[in-house]
Design a protein around this motif. Structure first.
Motif, PDB file in Angstrom:
ATOM      1  N   ARG A  55       0.807  -1.228  -0.040  1.00  0.00           N
ATOM      2  CA  ARG A  55      -0.116  -0.132   0.011  1.00  0.00           C
ATOM      3  C   ARG A  55       0.784   1.200   0.033  1.00  0.00           C
ATOM      4  NH1 ARG A  55      -5.161   0.953   0.460  1.00  0.00           N
ATOM      5  NH2 ARG A  55      -5.766   2.749   1.413  1.00  0.00           N
ATOM      6  N   PHE A  74       1.841   1.775  -3.491  1.00  0.00           N
ATOM      7  CA  PHE A  74       0.876   2.118  -4.404  1.00  0.00           C
ATOM      8  C   PHE A  74       0.540   3.660  -3.994  1.00  0.00           C
ATOM      9  CE2 PHE A  74      -1.661  -2.019  -3.814  1.00  0.00           C
ATOM     10  CZ  PHE A  74      -0.282  -2.678  -4.491  1.00  0.00           C
ATOM     11  N   GLN A  75       0.587   4.083  -2.680  1.00  0.00           N
ATOM     12  CA  GLN A  75       0.415   5.431  -2.532  1.00  0.00           C
ATOM     13  C   GLN A  75       1.513   6.457  -3.007  1.00  0.00           C
ATOM     14  OE1 GLN A  75       0.426   5.134   1.710  1.00  0.00           O
ATOM     15  NE2 GLN A  75      -1.741   5.052   1.836  1.00  0.00           N
ATOM     16  N   TYR A  80       0.362   6.340  -7.021  1.00  0.00           N
ATOM     17  CA  TYR A  80      -0.894   6.833  -7.385  1.00  0.00           C
ATOM     18  C   TYR A  80      -0.929   8.301  -8.065  1.00  0.00           C
ATOM     19  CZ  TYR A  80      -5.804   8.004  -6.787  1.00  0.00           C
ATOM     20  OH  TYR A  80      -7.022   8.602  -7.017  1.00  0.00           O
ATOM     21  N   ILE A  99      -0.526   8.690 -11.761  1.00  0.00           N
ATOM     22  CA  ILE A  99      -1.601   8.006 -12.804  1.00  0.00           C
ATOM     23  C   ILE A  99      -2.457   9.169 -13.107  1.00  0.00           C
ATOM     24  CG2 ILE A  99      -3.256   6.388 -12.962  1.00  0.00           C
ATOM     25  CD1 ILE A  99      -0.680   5.062 -12.660  1.00  0.00           C
ATOM     26  N   PHE A 145      -2.641  -3.323  -7.249  1.00  0.00           N
ATOM     27  CA  PHE A 145      -2.448  -1.815  -7.647  1.00  0.00           C
ATOM     28  C   PHE A 145      -3.507  -1.288  -8.598  1.00  0.00           C
ATOM     29  CE2 PHE A 145      -1.115   1.709 -10.204  1.00  0.00           C
ATOM     30  CZ  PHE A 145      -0.905   2.792  -9.413  1.00  0.00           C
ATOM     31  N   PHE A 195      -6.470  -0.477  -6.349  1.00  0.00           N
ATOM     32  CA  PHE A 195      -6.183   0.773  -5.438  1.00  0.00           C
ATOM     33  C   PHE A 195      -6.246   1.900  -6.224  1.00  0.00           C
ATOM     34  CE2 PHE A 195      -3.379   3.986  -3.782  1.00  0.00           C
ATOM     35  CZ  PHE A 195      -3.512   4.028  -2.701  1.00  0.00           C
ATOM     36  N   ALA A 196      -5.964   2.100  -7.511  1.00  0.00           N
ATOM     37  CA  ALA A 196      -6.018   3.169  -8.317  1.00  0.00           C
ATOM     38  C   ALA A 196      -7.199   3.433  -9.354  1.00  0.00           C
ATOM     39  CB  ALA A 196      -4.835   3.368  -9.132  1.00  0.00           C
ATOM     40  N   ARG A 206      -9.008   6.181 -11.047  1.00  0.00           N
ATOM     41  CA  ARG A 206      -8.300   6.740 -12.333  1.00  0.00           C
ATOM     42  C   ARG A 206      -8.016   5.869 -13.324  1.00  0.00           C
ATOM     43  NH1 ARG A 206      -3.624  10.643  -9.468  1.00  0.00           N
ATOM     44  NH2 ARG A 206      -4.979  11.858  -7.992  1.00  0.00           N
TER      45      ARG A 206
END
Length: 184
Positions: A12, A15-16, A19, A22, A39, A42-43, A46
């Motif tokens: 995570r 990913f943060q 992000y 993106i 991922f 997570f995103a 977007r």
């Protein structure tokens, strides 16, 4: 052993970091996406089209994202120039020869697209070894297969030789991890 809570926490954090790079409405290919292409989930707000590629996922066209079981070190059965972003989160350190994979990422990117990479500092490996010994992280996170880290300048030279431009590099998590964005 499946992913542990600590595995998910560390993922995570990557990913943060990735992000914000993106674009809204992006078409994203996650090379080395792991078991569940997390991922992309997570995103999701977007991403309009997502493909996760890994040698451990099951081929699947169902669900929100396509999953493709493939060795990312070999040419992939994907059309060129179809993605706005290619992400490789905690993948680079597993590649003995990353250049062919980076070339494939370039091939997959549409003009103006970007490659987003994260990789841990070599300082992380002894920490991962202890966490693995305590069974706090899974085999996926264990560091025995980590390759010698490529210096950032050398990585930029490789990416530039491939055709990438406009590099952004910074560290996160107390300089234990790196993020690089390179444009096509």
């Amino acid at each position: 052993m499946s992913y542990t809570g600590l595995d998910h926490f560390m993922a995570r954090r990557r990913f943060q970091a990735a992000y914000p790079h993106i674009r809204k409405g992006a078409r994203v290919c996650d090379l080395g996406c792991g078991l569940d292409a997390a991922f992309l989930d997570f995103a999701a707000e977007r991403i309009t089209h997502g493909v996760g590629v890994d040698d451990q996922v099951r081929d699947s066209a169902g669900g929100r994202w396509r999953r493709l079981r493939a060795d990312i070190r070999k040419p992939l059965p994907l059309e060129p120039a179809q993605f706005d972003n290619v992400v490789m989160l905690a993948v680079l350190e597993h590649l003995a020869d990353p250049e062919p994979v980076l070339r494939e990422a370039y091939r997959l990117l549409a003009p103006g697209g970007s490659l987003i990479l994260t990789w841990p500092s070599a300082m992380v490996d002894p920490i991962l070894k202890v966490l693995y010994g305590l069974r706090l992280i899974s085999d996926e996170m264990e560091s025995d297969e980590h390759q010698k880290r490529i210096p950032v300048g050398t990585l930029q030279q490789i990416l530039h030789r491939i055709g990438f431009t406009d590099f952004l590099h910074y560290t996160f998590e107390l300089k234990l991890n790196n993020l690089m964005v390179a444009s096509r």
